[in-house]
Design a protein around this motif. Structure first.
Motif, mmCIF file in Angstrom:
data_model
loop_
_atom_site.group_PDB
_atom_site.id
_atom_site.type_symbol
_atom_site.label_atom_id
_atom_site.label_comp_id
_atom_site.label_asym_id
_atom_site.label_seq_id
_atom_site.Cartn_x
_atom_site.Cartn_y
_atom_site.Cartn_z
ATOM 1 N N ALA A 1 -19.820 -45.320 19.315
ATOM 2 C CA ALA A 1 -19.062 -45.626 19.854
ATOM 3 C C ALA A 1 -17.319 -45.750 19.068
ATOM 4 O O ALA A 1 -16.618 -45.497 20.322
ATOM 5 C CB ALA A 1 -19.107 -47.205 19.566
ATOM 6 N N ASP A 2 -17.498 -45.417 18.157
ATOM 7 C CA ASP A 2 -15.771 -45.252 17.241
ATOM 8 C C ASP A 2 -15.327 -43.622 18.032
ATOM 9 O O ASP A 2 -14.241 -42.705 18.028
ATOM 10 C CB ASP A 2 -15.889 -44.469 16.271
ATOM 11 N N ARG A 3 -16.450 -42.489 17.726
ATOM 12 C CA ARG A 3 -16.204 -41.512 18.486
ATOM 13 C C ARG A 3 -15.781 -41.129 19.955
ATOM 14 O O ARG A 3 -15.039 -40.802 20.588
ATOM 15 C CB ARG A 3 -17.221 -40.166 18.185
ATOM 16 N N ILE A 4 -16.134 -41.981 20.634
ATOM 17 C CA ILE A 4 -16.077 -42.500 22.423
ATOM 18 C C ILE A 4 -14.445 -42.848 22.139
ATOM 19 O O ILE A 4 -13.677 -42.424 23.269
ATOM 20 C CB ILE A 4 -16.671 -43.343 22.953
ATOM 21 N N ALA A 5 -14.499 -43.771 21.914
ATOM 22 C CA ALA A 5 -13.321 -44.766 21.504
ATOM 23 C C ALA A 5 -11.624 -42.977 20.677
ATOM 24 O O ALA A 5 -10.429 -43.513 21.567
ATOM 25 C CB ALA A 5 -12.522 -45.790 20.603
ATOM 26 N N ALA A 6 -11.950 -42.667 19.720
ATOM 27 C CA ALA A 6 -11.004 -41.540 19.548
ATOM 28 C C ALA A 6 -11.362 -40.136 20.488
ATOM 29 O O ALA A 6 -9.998 -39.873 20.986
ATOM 30 C CB ALA A 6 -12.402 -40.936 18.444
ATOM 31 N N ALA A 7 -11.737 -40.723 21.524
ATOM 32 C CA ALA A 7 -11.622 -39.562 22.458
ATOM 33 C C ALA A 7 -10.648 -39.386 23.520
ATOM 34 O O ALA A 7 -10.716 -39.019 24.305
ATOM 35 C CB ALA A 7 -12.828 -38.825 22.894
ATOM 36 N N GLY A 8 -10.310 -41.501 23.294
ATOM 37 C CA GLY A 8 -9.043 -41.289 24.638
ATOM 38 C C GLY A 8 -9.348 -41.348 25.450
ATOM 39 O O GLY A 8 -11.139 -41.538 25.679
ATOM 40 N N PRO A 9 -9.054 -41.913 26.674
ATOM 41 C CA PRO A 9 -9.130 -42.197 28.409
ATOM 42 C C PRO A 9 -9.818 -41.007 29.043
ATOM 43 O O PRO A 9 -10.479 -41.370 30.216
ATOM 44 C CB PRO A 9 -7.775 -42.451 29.012
ATOM 45 N N ARG A 10 -9.731 -40.152 29.028
ATOM 46 C CA ARG A 10 -10.362 -38.760 29.305
ATOM 47 C C ARG A 10 -11.592 -39.206 29.865
ATOM 48 O O ARG A 10 -12.451 -39.925 28.054
ATOM 49 C CB ARG A 10 -10.309 -38.226 29.363
ATOM 50 N N ALA A 11 -12.146 -38.163 30.441
ATOM 51 C CA ALA A 11 -13.983 -38.767 31.057
ATOM 52 C C ALA A 11 -14.511 -37.657 29.430
ATOM 53 O O ALA A 11 -13.977 -36.681 28.980
ATOM 54 C CB ALA A 11 -14.988 -37.092 31.774
ATOM 55 N N VAL A 12 -15.922 -38.301 29.446
ATOM 56 C CA VAL A 12 -16.381 -37.695 27.869
ATOM 57 C C VAL A 12 -18.244 -37.488 28.512
ATOM 58 O O VAL A 12 -18.276 -38.332 29.165
ATOM 59 C CB VAL A 12 -16.689 -38.938 27.290
ATOM 60 N N ASN A 13 -18.416 -36.244 27.695
ATOM 61 C CA ASN A 13 -19.693 -35.523 27.979
ATOM 62 C C ASN A 13 -20.595 -36.956 26.912
ATOM 63 O O ASN A 13 -20.965 -36.085 25.911
ATOM 64 C CB ASN A 13 -20.058 -34.414 27.696
ATOM 65 N N LEU A 14 -21.475 -37.462 27.063
ATOM 66 C CA LEU A 14 -22.300 -38.736 26.929
ATOM 67 C C LEU A 14 -23.150 -38.378 26.613
ATOM 68 O O LEU A 14 -23.847 -38.860 26.367
ATOM 69 C CB LEU A 14 -22.669 -39.776 27.638
#
Length: 454
Positions: free
Chosen positions: A134-147
């Motif tokens: 969750a911390d890594r996802i938050a750090a990625a910012g508002p852009r789309a993330v490859n989950l």
């Protein structure tokens, strides 16, 4: 006059199944790209389908016949030669590949490591990995993330910690790369497999992947040797438990090679399959925002902190239904195959010795004779349990996946933690494609926007 014809509900992505015979080379071409693409659509509408593509084969979707194969006549239907050819170079005669007495003693020796108490004791490792994700996802910012990539990282974090906790000798990245290299090179079905050629005829892809295998085994051997010197510390991890494991009937323990092969089995299966379950679940939750909100409401009602615990995960029944429905639609192992060892009859059809008998789990889970609206995402269907042998994400019978409870607990903990902190939105035009080589992966990744919840 207004047209009153209802608009069909949009369905999540699926594999287009075959409606006409393909022939040997047509089947090979599709299977190299996506094994599930060779499944006939009839397999979702009939209890059994048979044919010949170089060798005789049968696909069984009838729960009664599947019970016969997996429970009543288990020894008559060992894993197929194709399956053994794919996996034995990587995991030897571990319990996933072994048959008969050699499988039974290993299973008995390893079973205590996966007891309910030991699985719950490992929950803090899962909670910690979920928090870091969750911390890594938050750090990625508002852009789309490859989950999908993120879930692979997270579940490998879990399996490496519960397997080799605190082991300096365990080079995580080296093992991770070796696993991916082996699947990419060796996991594809060969023409030789489809023609039924003998096992001693080399399969080219598996020859090319030998270097990755040597590296993977070397890293595991080093970690096991390091543990033998260091000994257990704190809460026993999986390696500690397997080292202490003993077959209660024969008193036999695993030697170094058996231990290594089984640990590699758990590492490969333990992170890949759960990562896929989580990836597809997140795709489905973004696909159906209403279901996502229901799941989040349950999480908010049960999870006191920012991350779910094992005890909290056990109380979230709707989120578990989401996981079950995900595993129905996208089972990590989309097909399992067996080789008949003796003449038999299934669904009124003759089975000859040497025939390949498959359970196409992907088609079984979408069979119209067994499921209402089989291609739809409906977690509420799990308020009633289906026929036991109509739903096989972990197999069944004596060879049911030994790590099933571990995987389900991990999936719920990680999903709950992510739903507590984010709302997930689909990215238009970025739907994943279900493609199976060894496992059913989301080709192209699972790209979602993660909206932080304040």
């Amino acid at each position: 006059m207004t047209d009153q014809t209802p608009i069909p509900a949009r369905l999540p992505v699926c594999v287009p199944l075959v409606t006409e015979p393909l022939g040997l080379f047509g089947s090979l071409k599709l299977a190299r790209r996506n094994v599930l693409a060779i499944l006939p659509d009839l397999a979702t509408r009939q209890p059994m389908v048979s044919g010949r593509t170089g060798a005789r084969w049968h696909m069984v979707m009838d729960p009664g016949a599947i019970r016969t194969m997996l429970l009543e006549r288990l020894d008559h239907y060992p894993k197929s030669r194709v399956t053994q050819n794919l996996l034995r170079p990587a995991i030897g005669e571990s319990m996933f590949v072994a048959e008969g007495a050699h499988w039974r003693w290993q299973r008995r020796a390893a079973a205590p490591a996966f007891s309910a108490r030991n699985v719950l004791n490992l929950a803090p490792v899962m909670t910690g990995a979920a928090t870091r994700s969750a911390d890594r996802i938050a750090a990625a910012g508002p852009r789309a993330v490859n989950l999908y990539d993120e879930m692979v990282t997270t579940t490998f974090d879990v399996i490496s910690d519960v397997t080799f906790s605190g082991g300096e000798g365990f080079a995580r990245e080296a093992v991770h790369r070796a696993i991916d290299d082996y699947v990419a090179e060796a996991g594809r079905i060969s023409l030789f497999d489809m023609l039924g050629l003998p096992d001693w005829v080399p399969r080219p892809g598996r020859v090319f992947s030998a270097g990755a295998l040597r590296q993977m085994k070397s890293v595991a051997d080093g970690a096991i040797a390091e543990r033998a010197q260091r000994g257990p510390q704190g809460v026993p991890d999986l390696l500690d438990l397997l080292l202490a494991g003993e077959d209660p009937e024969t008193k036999r323990r695993m030697n170094a090679g058996e231990l290594r092969d089984n640990l590699l089995t758990f590492i490969v299966a333990g992170h890949e399959t759960t990562a896929l379950t989580l990836s597809w679940a997140l795709y489905l939750l973004a696909f159906d925002p209403e279901v996502q909100e229901r799941a989040r409401a349950e999480v908010q009602a049960h999870v006191a902190g920012d991350a779910a615990t094992g005890e909290e995960a056990a109380r979230m029944t709707f989120l578990r239904q989401v996981v079950d429905e995900t595993l129905r639609l996208y089972p990590p192992a989309g097909i399992v195959s067996r080789t008949a060892q003796a003449p038999d009859e299934l669904c009124g059809r003759e089975i000859r010795k040497g025939d390949t008998v498959m359970i196409p789990i992907y088609a079984l889970h979408r069979n119209h004779l067994l499921w209402s609206e089989p291609d739809a995402f409906r977690p509420d269907r799990w308020q009633q349990k289906p026929d036991r042998y109509a739903y096989l994400p972990f197999g069944d019978g004596p060879r049911i996946c030994i790590g099933a409870a571990f995987a389900l607990q991990e999936a719920v903990i990680i999903l709950a933690t992510l739903l507590k902190r984010f709302r997930f939105h689909a990215v238009p035009g970025r739907d994943p494609a279900p493609v199976m080589i060894l496992t059913l992966r989301p080709e192209g990744g699972v790209w979602l926007e993660a909206e932080p919840l304040t």
